[in-house]
Design a protein around this motif. Sequence first.
Motif: not given
Length: 529
Positions: A420, A380, A389, A397, A412
Amino acid sequence: MRFFVTSAIALALGQGANAAFGLTSTSSRYIVDTDGGLVFEVNRSNGDITSLKYNGVEYQGTGKASAINSGLGTSTVTGETVNGYIKITVKASGSKVPVTQYYVAKPKEATIYMATYITGEVDPGELRWLARLKTSELPTGVHGDVGSTRGCEAFEGKDTFKCSNGQTRCKMYTSDRFIDDKVHCVSGSKAAVCMVMPGTAYETSASGPFMRDINSQTGDSDQELYWYMNSGHVRTEPWRLGLMGPYAMTFTSPNTKPSENLDTSFFGSLSIQNYVAANGRGSVSGTASGVPSGYETVVHWYNKNNQYWTKATNGAYTSPPMRPGTYNIKLYKDEFLVANDTITVTAGQTAQKDIASKEPNTPVIWRIGDFDGQPFELKNGDKIERMHPSDVRMASWGGSYTVGTSKASDFPMALWSKQGGTATVTFTLTQDQVKGHVLRIGTTLSFKGGRPSVKINSWTGSDPGAPVLIDSRGITRGAYRGWGDVYNWSVPSSAFKVGSNTLTVGVYGSGDATWLSANYIVDALELQD
């Protein structure tokens, strides 16, 4: 020479009549014809720009004027022609801190040159030029629609929006690093309007070459075009004071950017407060060495009053023209700090200074990502500058990484205490490798005290303690750059075993909201041999 005309004639000029370069006035406004296609009007009671006509088309919005912040309020506004240039000076008397704003026009150019002089922090704690333009004429913002709120609803504060398709928008997503942000534009079918920050325009801003701030926001009626001089948006330094700029707002044809190298040296003939011409400045030249090929070599000078930067080419660099003084020097590999030094700059002289990276070349068993101060290669990381996000375009995540088979993009780029999950790294050791090692994790930005928690098999690393607080949302507004903290744990041999081992990386810290809990952004991590 200054000309006074009747209200009727002034109105005609203000509506874009083809007239020669000149300044005219009525009892309520100054009208400037640049003879370059641009005619603009300034309110004589507060210094707001109330009309911006380019090639006969009005681009100024109808709701609010264009001004510093949301307007300076009651001001003393004077207009004059000086050495062939039109200069309008706005001295605010209604703000808590004295602010002087300058508008300057140069013949034959569709450009408003500007500078802003301050002697203290202004209320509400940010300093920006804000042009409120017509969305109908200029529908495309900086970086397209990433800052467009049209058809979307706010879901985090009043500045982050979610659209019906699950995509997210925020004016912070229009930002770029100061070192790269020399020109940014909003545009339409007939014109583009651009902010230009030439030369040393950022010298009295704060937080260095990698600071980023709002460039535009697109609403139903207004297209807002910004240049942020100072704010609290992930700021890592106190405000600097003095003269901000010169900078410029220029009108041009669609899909055309003006030069980033606008000549503003004529400001030296205009009696601009705190302006320092080239002959009152010095510079620094030298060699920056030790940064591996494939990374930018960035040299950064700063003290409490000023800041400057440049990118070295083949190791050689020359600074911008700098105000005299003693400066700290930072050398970066991309955005990762690798050396510090100091230098004294004297007016009229070029100081010589070589600086070399002090980054150790420590052998590692494995490394994930690059220690370059940027998270872009991780999961990401390629999206985080331009979306929230929670955006549907983000991958899930957390995650797992297997040394030898996984890619950097499997790990991540950020972890949260409430969202996450955690990330795991599986790695294999031989008998010879079962010994004490150093685990090293680099971060770029932290929120609410977020910092890494680590566990290898049954061994748990100690809490490294909360980093220095930056009291600002970061990752949810597209920011990734903060202090650039690096954490090290000495891991005993008893923590490891022959064969498969598992590192679990989590977050120390807490928070109530899902995405606004404690978090941090990962730069890279490694297990040193």
